[in-house]
Scaffold this motif. Sequence first.
Motif, PDB file in Angstrom:
ATOM      1  N   TYR A  34       0.835  -1.203   0.000  1.00  0.00           N
ATOM      2  CA  TYR A  34       0.000   0.000   0.000  1.00  0.00           C
ATOM      3  C   TYR A  34       0.874   1.260   0.000  1.00  0.00           C
ATOM      4  CZ  TYR A  34      -2.985   3.763   1.709  1.00  0.00           C
ATOM      5  OH  TYR A  34      -3.625   4.966   1.856  1.00  0.00           O
ATOM      6  N   LEU A  35       1.868   1.283   0.885  1.00  0.00           N
ATOM      7  CA  LEU A  35       2.729   2.462   0.986  1.00  0.00           C
ATOM      8  C   LEU A  35       3.624   2.609  -0.237  1.00  0.00           C
ATOM      9  CD1 LEU A  35       3.701   2.138   4.762  1.00  0.00           C
ATOM     10  CD2 LEU A  35       2.082   3.762   3.750  1.00  0.00           C
ATOM     11  N   GLY A  36       4.156   1.489  -0.733  1.00  0.00           N
ATOM     12  CA  GLY A  36       5.058   1.534  -1.891  1.00  0.00           C
ATOM     13  C   GLY A  36       4.344   1.912  -3.170  1.00  0.00           C
ATOM     14  N   LEU A  37       3.235   1.259  -3.438  1.00  0.00           N
ATOM     15  CA  LEU A  37       2.479   1.566  -4.653  1.00  0.00           C
ATOM     16  C   LEU A  37       1.859   2.950  -4.578  1.00  0.00           C
ATOM     17  CD1 LEU A  37       0.714  -1.890  -5.154  1.00  0.00           C
ATOM     18  CD2 LEU A  37       2.464  -0.901  -6.649  1.00  0.00           C
ATOM     19  N   GLY A  38       1.376   3.307  -3.394  1.00  0.00           N
ATOM     20  CA  GLY A  38       0.744   4.615  -3.224  1.00  0.00           C
ATOM     21  C   GLY A  38       1.692   5.780  -3.408  1.00  0.00           C
TER      22      GLY A  38
ATOM     23  N   HIS B 207      -6.534  13.478   3.608  1.00  0.00           N
ATOM     24  CA  HIS B 207      -7.716  12.638   3.833  1.00  0.00           C
ATOM     25  C   HIS B 207      -7.890  12.294   5.317  1.00  0.00           C
ATOM     26  CE1 HIS B 207      -8.970  12.140  -0.292  1.00  0.00           C
ATOM     27  NE2 HIS B 207      -7.728  11.844  -0.645  1.00  0.00           N
ATOM     28  N   GLU B 208      -7.850  13.328   6.154  1.00  0.00           N
ATOM     29  CA  GLU B 208      -7.995  13.107   7.590  1.00  0.00           C
ATOM     30  C   GLU B 208      -9.376  12.560   7.947  1.00  0.00           C
ATOM     31  OE1 GLU B 208      -7.309  16.884   9.370  1.00  0.00           O
ATOM     32  OE2 GLU B 208      -8.786  17.944   8.145  1.00  0.00           O
ATOM     33  N   GLU B 209     -10.325  12.672   7.016  1.00  0.00           N
ATOM     34  CA  GLU B 209     -11.671  12.160   7.275  1.00  0.00           C
ATOM     35  C   GLU B 209     -11.754  10.637   7.178  1.00  0.00           C
ATOM     36  OE1 GLU B 209     -11.398  12.323   2.812  1.00  0.00           O
ATOM     37  OE2 GLU B 209     -10.738  13.610   4.463  1.00  0.00           O
ATOM     38  N   TRP B 210     -10.774  10.026   6.513  1.00  0.00           N
ATOM     39  CA  TRP B 210     -10.864   8.593   6.227  1.00  0.00           C
ATOM     40  C   TRP B 210     -10.587   7.744   7.461  1.00  0.00           C
ATOM     41  CZ3 TRP B 210     -11.864   4.425   3.250  1.00  0.00           C
ATOM     42  CH2 TRP B 210     -12.444   4.672   1.991  1.00  0.00           C
ATOM     43  N   HIS B 211     -11.378   6.667   7.607  1.00  0.00           N
ATOM     44  CA  HIS B 211     -11.196   5.672   8.674  1.00  0.00           C
ATOM     45  C   HIS B 211     -11.186   4.320   7.965  1.00  0.00           C
ATOM     46  CE1 HIS B 211     -12.069   4.762  13.161  1.00  0.00           C
ATOM     47  NE2 HIS B 211     -11.611   3.656  12.596  1.00  0.00           N
TER      48      HIS B 211
ATOM     49  N   ALA C 125      -7.657   5.303   2.753  1.00  0.00           N
ATOM     50  CA  ALA C 125      -7.551   6.612   2.111  1.00  0.00           C
ATOM     51  C   ALA C 125      -6.887   6.518   0.735  1.00  0.00           C
ATOM     52  CB  ALA C 125      -6.750   7.561   3.000  1.00  0.00           C
ATOM     53  N   PRO C 126      -7.393   7.285  -0.235  1.00  0.00           N
ATOM     54  CA  PRO C 126      -6.720   7.365  -1.539  1.00  0.00           C
ATOM     55  C   PRO C 126      -5.294   7.869  -1.378  1.00  0.00           C
ATOM     56  CG  PRO C 126      -8.926   8.307  -1.659  1.00  0.00           C
ATOM     57  CD  PRO C 126      -8.643   8.055  -0.207  1.00  0.00           C
ATOM     58  N   THR C 127      -4.460   7.580  -2.356  1.00  0.00           N
ATOM     59  CA  THR C 127      -3.043   7.981  -2.302  1.00  0.00           C
ATOM     60  C   THR C 127      -2.778   9.090  -3.314  1.00  0.00           C
ATOM     61  OG1 THR C 127      -2.492   6.211  -3.881  1.00  0.00           O
ATOM     62  CG2 THR C 127      -2.327   5.688  -1.539  1.00  0.00           C
ATOM     63  N   ASP C 128      -3.697  10.067  -3.348  1.00  0.00           N
ATOM     64  CA  ASP C 128      -3.625  11.137  -4.352  1.00  0.00           C
ATOM     65  C   ASP C 128      -2.890  12.376  -3.863  1.00  0.00           C
ATOM     66  OD1 ASP C 128      -5.460  11.881  -2.468  1.00  0.00           O
ATOM     67  OD2 ASP C 128      -7.104  12.284  -3.863  1.00  0.00           O
ATOM     68  N   GLY C 129      -2.225  12.269  -2.713  1.00  0.00           N
ATOM     69  CA  GLY C 129      -1.453  13.393  -2.203  1.00  0.00           C
ATOM     70  C   GLY C 129      -2.175  14.213  -1.161  1.00  0.00           C
TER      71      GLY C 129
ATOM     72  N   ASN D 228      -5.070   4.492   7.096  1.00  0.00           N
ATOM     73  CA  ASN D 228      -4.609   3.335   6.325  1.00  0.00           C
ATOM     74  C   ASN D 228      -3.886   2.331   7.217  1.00  0.00           C
ATOM     75  OD1 ASN D 228      -1.543   3.864   6.199  1.00  0.00           O
ATOM     76  ND2 ASN D 228      -2.399   5.812   5.469  1.00  0.00           N
ATOM     77  N   ILE D 229      -3.658   1.124   6.702  1.00  0.00           N
ATOM     78  CA  ILE D 229      -3.037   0.060   7.494  1.00  0.00           C
ATOM     79  C   ILE D 229      -1.573   0.332   7.791  1.00  0.00           C
ATOM     80  CG2 ILE D 229      -4.622  -1.744   6.744  1.00  0.00           C
ATOM     81  CD1 ILE D 229      -2.513  -2.645   4.746  1.00  0.00           C
ATOM     82  N   GLY D 230      -0.970   1.248   7.045  1.00  0.00           N
ATOM     83  CA  GLY D 230       0.432   1.573   7.292  1.00  0.00           C
ATOM     84  C   GLY D 230       0.662   2.229   8.639  1.00  0.00           C
ATOM     85  N   GLN D 231      -0.400   2.690   9.286  1.00  0.00           N
ATOM     86  CA  GLN D 231      -0.285   3.381  10.576  1.00  0.00           C
ATOM     87  C   GLN D 231      -0.370   2.434  11.774  1.00  0.00           C
ATOM     88  OE1 GLN D 231      -3.584   5.960   9.163  1.00  0.00           O
ATOM     89  NE2 GLN D 231      -2.384   7.665   9.967  1.00  0.00           N
ATOM     90  N   LEU D 232      -0.639   1.164  11.532  1.00  0.00           N
ATOM     91  CA  LEU D 232      -0.782   0.211  12.631  1.00  0.00           C
ATOM     92  C   LEU D 232       0.559  -0.083  13.301  1.00  0.00           C
ATOM     93  CD1 LEU D 232      -3.219  -2.431  11.051  1.00  0.00           C
ATOM     94  CD2 LEU D 232      -3.789  -0.582  12.642  1.00  0.00           C
ATOM     95  N   SER D 233       0.540  -0.174  14.630  1.00  0.00           N
ATOM     96  CA  SER D 233       1.728  -0.566  15.384  1.00  0.00           C
ATOM     97  C   SER D 233       1.882  -2.083  15.346  1.00  0.00           C
ATOM     98  CB  SER D 233       1.593  -0.108  16.840  1.00  0.00           C
ATOM     99  OG  SER D 233       0.577  -0.849  17.490  1.00  0.00           O
ATOM    100  N   THR D 234       2.986  -2.583  15.898  1.00  0.00           N
ATOM    101  CA  THR D 234       3.233  -4.025  15.924  1.00  0.00           C
ATOM    102  C   THR D 234       2.133  -4.763  16.683  1.00  0.00           C
ATOM    103  OG1 THR D 234       5.625  -3.661  15.804  1.00  0.00           O
ATOM    104  CG2 THR D 234       4.879  -5.806  16.603  1.00  0.00           C
TER     105      THR D 234
END
Length: 375
Positions: free
Chosen positions: A134-138, A288-292, A281-285, A241-247
């Motif tokens: 997600y992070l790499g492609l985005g 998107h603080e509204e996204w959950h 959240a979209p990866t359009d730059g 997005n899932i990139g924000q999850l901790s271990t």
Amino acid sequence: MNINTVPHRRYNILTGEWVLVSPHRTKRPWQGKQEKRPQLDRTKYDEHCYLCPNNVRASGVKNPNYESTYSFINDFSALLSDTKKAEYNDGLLRAKSEKGICKVICFSSDHSLTLPLMDVMAIEKVIDLWQKEYLGLGAIEDINHVQIFENKGGMMGCSNPHPHGQIWAQSSIPREAEKKTRQQKSYWDKTGGSLLQDYLLQELDKKERIVVENKDFLALVPFWAIWPYEVMIIPKKHYQNIGQLSTDEKKNFAKIIKEITTRYDNLFLTSFPYSSGIHQAPTDGSEHEEWHFHMSFYPPLLRSATVKKFMVGYEMFADPQRDITAEYAAQALRDASNVHFSLDRLTVTEIVNADEIKVSETLTDETVNSTITKQ
């Protein structure tokens, strides 16, 4: 209004659309098509499988000897990274070229596994790969949306039984994500809060549609569910997005995925088919603080392992419609065991007896495996 007996419409807060619920129709007899019960395949390695380690795919590329997860660009991608920008405009006939990248995500090197049969640590590795992709492609220019999804079972059009999912990353934002962005943004602008977080708090208060929860995640049948046993997994914290999850959060995400998919299989004692996807959240730059972010499961089974319900007729031409209520579905899933039926000797005995197969009173592992394979 008694929503468990009266025909009514329910509002989907994430899309702004409605679903017709007809709970009284659960009493109708079923004389429609019934599928054969799928078998549980115990083959750990299939020399003919394009996704197993060391095998050569249809494209001629050889897979590495991977041991856990593995991702690669789909050999038959729906989107291509080298597509040039172009438009077609002929009066009412319009088209635009679409650029993107499609990847296959192998969940395990073991051909026989599905998510409910994988251990939590193995599912965590799948989540690790989802995060990375997600992070790499985005981060790639012109990639404005990344869709992670899985089609499980031949009933859902899955072309290969090896445990895997897909990722489609593209330049435009698809319709479903666009609707959910609009609804969440509208709520954020009005209240300054997350739409799903407030919905989550209301569900926690009522406890009618919750299937299972842990410290960091909640799994429930959404009030506006369309598919018979639809489930949504929502993080309790407001993450885009899932990139924000901790271990620790990843571990609890893995635990709740395993528990939901296990309960699915146990509901009708079958490898439960579904399409699942992660909306984030979209990866359009934009921030998107509204996204959950949330993960949804859309399974077609309705009454048993052999009776399914797809969107047809009225659903295709008018509105989505369902018979069993979200509350009924949630209760059925809560009542299902969290120990997979193929590992539960009592359940295996019941399956054996149902098929009129004579076995000894004490089942050995070999007998269990052969029985489930036959089933």
